[in-house]
Write an enzyme that holds these catalytic residues in place. Structure first.
Site, PDB file in Angstrom:
ATOM      1  CG  ASP A   1      51.821  17.967 -24.296  1.00 42.23           C
ATOM      2  OD1 ASP A   1      51.459  18.924 -23.587  1.00 42.23           O
ATOM      3  OD2 ASP A   1      51.098  17.489 -25.191  1.00 42.23           O
TER       4      ASP A   1
ATOM      5  CD  GLU B   1      46.271  20.537 -24.790  1.00 43.47           C
ATOM      6  OE1 GLU B   1      45.061  20.499 -25.049  1.00 43.47           O
ATOM      7  OE2 GLU B   1      47.137  20.802 -25.668  1.00 43.47           O
TER       8      GLU B   1
HETATM    9 ZN   LIG Z   1      48.695  22.856 -29.058  1.00 43.30          ZN
HETATM   10 ZN   LIG Z   2      48.663  24.266 -26.286  1.00 44.28          ZN
END
Ligand SMILES: [Zn+2]
Ligand SMILES: [Zn+2]
Length: 403
Positions: A84, A142
């Site tokens: 991401d 994440e």
């Molecule tokens: Zn980050």
């Molecule tokens: Zn990262």
């Protein structure tokens, strides 16, 4: 068995191709659970290389499996990369591969992590010089939205059991060529809490008829400074920050009835986390009560666990790193970071280790030296071969080939 130099040569050959994928992902950044571009690219490459995978885990997540030449050990090692990007408006200076989507940017180098894992996938599937199985986990979200937890909820480790699991992150504060880790906690648990203070509003000229939530809030902010200084173990790091203080109607002559504070607690062990969050709640409620008001402090659920490395796996990663970058370029005792990483959730399920890889250049104005999550930052393509080699050697050491 291939020697170190021949691994290196074939990985160097791969690097140009893999750098191309990194740039494509950088140009097409997407955030939490919307990483369709990266996910499609990974799937297309895995298919092309004949690597079986399952997609659609936590929306865009993928788990691929590479079988070794043999599987006498029955062992499975997981390698994880995040896909991401972030909601940042990129400063494109010096980046021909800058984001094509204003306001979205690969500002944490997850494009590089995914590319390096793709490189390892290609190498490992072509050579299969190991005994057992490798799982490649490409995860979404994440950056705060808990993609790892979502994959676990959707049965990641039941459907694809792993005996050990590893992840890596680039690190602009460390010199290129350095690999670092540490046994035990390496990244913090990141909790968010919201405090709602209820007082009694009224005319600013009549404070005696009011309960001023701003005064209560100010006292709470100060009192919370004692959590780290008085409640936390002095040799264990912790952070309490109040990051938002919202109060007031906008009028200079009105005492509002409510104030809202938001903050974060960073801690490194489950025990410290429990103790400090309890203390924050107690201080908040107690302070408000003392001043005649009421406050409620709520910790958001689903926050990131601390990232805690298994000590044996940390030493193992360090020994692999020494083979890749040399004895003097490996730091086995890097200071923990108060940032958080949702790989911590995976390490709660399966023992393993999180490794950081330096990417800073000598030229301190380089975009590779810029902090993570800043508009001029860029992943350093020149560490791609090292990252791939680290994964390959880790697998060949963790799952040694049987004759
Ligand atoms: Zn980050
Ligand atoms: Zn990262």
């Amino acid at each position: 068995m291939l020697g170190l130099m021949s691994i290196r040569n074939s990985i160097q050959d791969l690097a140009v191709e893999i750098t191309g994928y990194r740039h494509l992902m950088h140009e097409n950044p997407q955030t939490a659970f919307e990483e369709e571009f990266a996910s499609a690219l990974v799937q297309e490459k895995l298919s092309g290389w004949g690597i079986p995978f399952e997609a659609g885990i936590a929306k865009t997540g993928i788990v691929a499996t590479i079988e070794g030449q043999t599987n006498h050990s029955g062992r499975v090692v997981g390698l994880r990369a995040d896909m991401d990007a972030l909601d940042i408006l990129e400063d494109p200076s010096g980046k021909p591969h800058a984001s094509k989507t204003p306001g979205k940017m690969h500002g944490c180098g997850h494009d590089g992590h995914t590319a390096m894992l793709l490189g390892a996938a290609k190498y490992l599937s072509e050579n299969r010089n190991f005994d057992g199985k490798v799982r490649l986990i490409f995860q979404p979200a994440e950056e705060g939205a808990g993609g790892a937890m979502k994959m676990i909820e959707e049965g990641l480790f039941e459907r694809f059991p792993c005996d050990q699991i590893f992840a890596m992150h680039n690190w602009p504060r460390l010199k290129k060529g350095v690999i670092a880790t540490r046994p035990g906690p390496i990244m913090a648990a990141a909790d968010r809490f919201d405090i709602v203070i209820e007082g009694k509003g009224g005319h600013a000229a009549s404070p005696h008829d009011c309960v001023d939530p701003i005064v209560i809030g100010a006292q709470i902010v100060n009192a919370l400074q004692t959590v780290v200084s008085r409640v936390a173990d002095p040799i264990e790091p912790a952070v309490v920050s109040i990051t938002n203080f919202n109060a007031g109607t906008g009028a200079f002559n009105v005492i509002d009835e409510k104030a809202v504070l938001t903050g974060t607690l960073r801690s490194f062990t489950p025990e410290a986390r429990a103790k400090l969050s309890e203390s924050i709640i107690q201080i908040t409620e107690g302070t408000a009560k003392t001043l005649g008001g009421r406050a409620e402090c709520i910790f958001e659920s689903g926050a990131y666990d601390p990232t805690i490395n298994d000590p044996v796996m940390a030493e193992f990663c360090a020994s692999v790193a020494r083979e890749v970058v040399g004895e003097d370029k490996v730091d086995i005792n890097i200071k923990p970071s108060a940032g958080a990483e949702d790989f911590g959730a995976m390490l709660q399920q399966v023992p393993g280790c999180y490794v950081i890889m330096g990417q800073a250049e000598d030229d301190t104005t380089s975009p590779h030296n810029r902090g993570l999550h800043t508009p001029r930052y860029d992943f350093n393509d020149s560490i791609i071969p090292q990252g791939i080699e680290f994964w390959v050697r880790l697998i060949e050491r963790a799952l040694p080939a049987k004759a």
